[in-house]
Write an enzyme that holds these catalytic residues in place. Sequence first.
Site, PDB file in Angstrom:
ATOM      1  N   GLY A  68       0.781  -1.238   0.000  1.00  0.00           N
ATOM      2  CA  GLY A  68       0.000   0.000   0.000  1.00  0.00           C
ATOM      3  C   GLY A  68       0.810   1.285   0.000  1.00  0.00           C
ATOM      4  O   GLY A  68       0.240   2.372   0.051  1.00  0.00           O
ATOM      5  N   GLN A  69       2.145   1.174  -0.080  1.00  0.00           N
ATOM      6  CA  GLN A  69       2.922   2.411  -0.061  1.00  0.00           C
ATOM      7  C   GLN A  69       2.619   3.249  -1.291  1.00  0.00           C
ATOM      8  O   GLN A  69       2.339   2.727  -2.365  1.00  0.00           O
ATOM      9  CB  GLN A  69       4.416   2.085  -0.008  1.00  0.00           C
ATOM     10  CG  GLN A  69       4.827   1.489   1.319  1.00  0.00           C
ATOM     11  CD  GLN A  69       6.186   0.847   1.227  1.00  0.00           C
ATOM     12  OE1 GLN A  69       7.151   1.496   0.900  1.00  0.00           O
ATOM     13  NE2 GLN A  69       6.245  -0.441   1.486  1.00  0.00           N
ATOM     14  N   ARG A  70       2.704   4.545  -1.090  1.00  0.00           N
ATOM     15  CA  ARG A  70       2.240   5.460  -2.123  1.00  0.00           C
ATOM     16  C   ARG A  70       2.888   5.204  -3.482  1.00  0.00           C
ATOM     17  O   ARG A  70       2.233   5.214  -4.502  1.00  0.00           O
ATOM     18  CB  ARG A  70       2.495   6.899  -1.672  1.00  0.00           C
ATOM     19  CG  ARG A  70       1.965   7.887  -2.645  1.00  0.00           C
ATOM     20  CD  ARG A  70       1.515   9.179  -2.043  1.00  0.00           C
ATOM     21  NE  ARG A  70       1.380  10.165  -3.102  1.00  0.00           N
ATOM     22  CZ  ARG A  70       0.484  10.101  -4.053  1.00  0.00           C
ATOM     23  NH1 ARG A  70      -0.366   9.094  -4.105  1.00  0.00           N
ATOM     24  NH2 ARG A  70       0.425  11.022  -4.983  1.00  0.00           N
ATOM     25  N   ILE A  82       3.941   2.544  -4.760  1.00  0.00           N
ATOM     26  CA  ILE A  82       3.545   1.330  -5.491  1.00  0.00           C
ATOM     27  C   ILE A  82       2.036   1.231  -5.697  1.00  0.00           C
ATOM     28  O   ILE A  82       1.546   0.290  -6.309  1.00  0.00           O
ATOM     29  CB  ILE A  82       4.088   0.034  -4.819  1.00  0.00           C
ATOM     30  CG1 ILE A  82       3.741  -0.016  -3.329  1.00  0.00           C
ATOM     31  CG2 ILE A  82       5.580  -0.087  -5.001  1.00  0.00           C
ATOM     32  CD1 ILE A  82       4.142  -1.332  -2.682  1.00  0.00           C
TER      33      ILE A  82
END
Lengths: 246, 198
Positions: free
Chosen positions: B74-76, B78
């Site tokens: 969920g990192q921005r 990716i």
Amino acid sequence: MFSLMANCCSWLKRWREPVRKVTLVMVGLDNAGKTATVKGIQGESPEDVAPTVGFSKIDLKQGRFEVTIFDLGGGKRIRGIWKNYYAESYGVIFVVDSSDAERMEETKETMSEVLRHPRISGKPILVLANKQDKEGALAEADVIECLSLEKLVNEHKCLCQIEPCSAVMGYGKKIDKSIKKGLYWLLHIIAQDFDALYERIQKDTTEQKAYEEQEKRERAERVRKIREERYFFLCDFLFPEEKEIV
Amino acid sequence: MLESRGLLSILRKLKSAPDQEVRILLLGLDNAGKTTLLKQLASEDISHITPTQGFNIKSVQSQGFKLNVWDIGGQRKIRPYWRNYFENTDVLIYVIDSADRKRFEETGQELAELLDEEKLSGVPVLIFANKQDLLTAAPASEIAEGLNLHTIRDRVWQIQSCSALTGEGVQVRERSALADRHLGLDGDMDTHGDSRSL
């Protein structure tokens, strides 16, 4: 002869009536049997239902009506969402667990809050006194009394019909006749006053949509700013000397 | 044996699962607890979980369904890759860190963008209001309001409080399917259930 022609005319008139789209909102306390009722109407088995803590809807055709029913979660802490669906609703279906005498006071308060809402007052309401199959279920008259239904609907100018029923008794064609009867009544009442209701709903939904759109735009803008700030913060952190040059 | 009322309610409403195989996509911001939830669903150890760079997948048997759960990082940076997983999704599970109020707007925005995706149109969405074990967690009703969930009209949605850490709301129970049927838990418990789970 004249009356025959008049009959013909009214039949023709009805035949030429456009298909009307009607939205109904179904509310009531948790475990009252809302989802079981819509499932039954839809022709699916009303057993094996899990609590709704959110939103689902069904579409059905009924004569000249295309009906959409919003089935909303009834738990105490999800009821807050109900009001967001009032603007577009032509009428209310309020489901009551008639076998749960202990929660009649809560039911009464909840119903009062619904009918009091400016986007509901004046619209028709069908009360389904559900779970009549259960032992000790309150009869129609008792439910009316427990809820002070007469006073409530008069106060808020809502036409009202109550139907004792049992949502789990059958489904599809075998659905409890009272549910069907109630639904017919509700649609009939809506048809009689359709133009006025339509106008009111157009006005209310336009207002609500404009508000929601604005909220959405504002949020998108705020999120964009947050993301940007975070980016600049990161830049400052990674390349502190460049900042001084700028 | 997986028993989340929210998931149950959505699965019951699913009509198109002929082979009883359900593809579930698990999305949400970084640090929302997606992987912990996934491991909890699969009854696996949750003590060493690191940020997901790519994806994790698990298959779980529940309620006569075979659930294939995809957990995507969920990192921005990716998040743009989420779209590679949209196809054929039956249920979208969106996980929220209920204690991170500062990011409610951002997570709401991401969710709104997801729901606008054509490939996810009409896909029922289950929102897990996670981290309810934290004292500062917002209740599910506040999240429903904050995220404007009521503007979702084109699909079934459901919100459920949970704690992936303690397993509450995502209760994973070791019971054989046979025992379930014997106890009549399949339907009975839920028909007469209430919404305490919220």
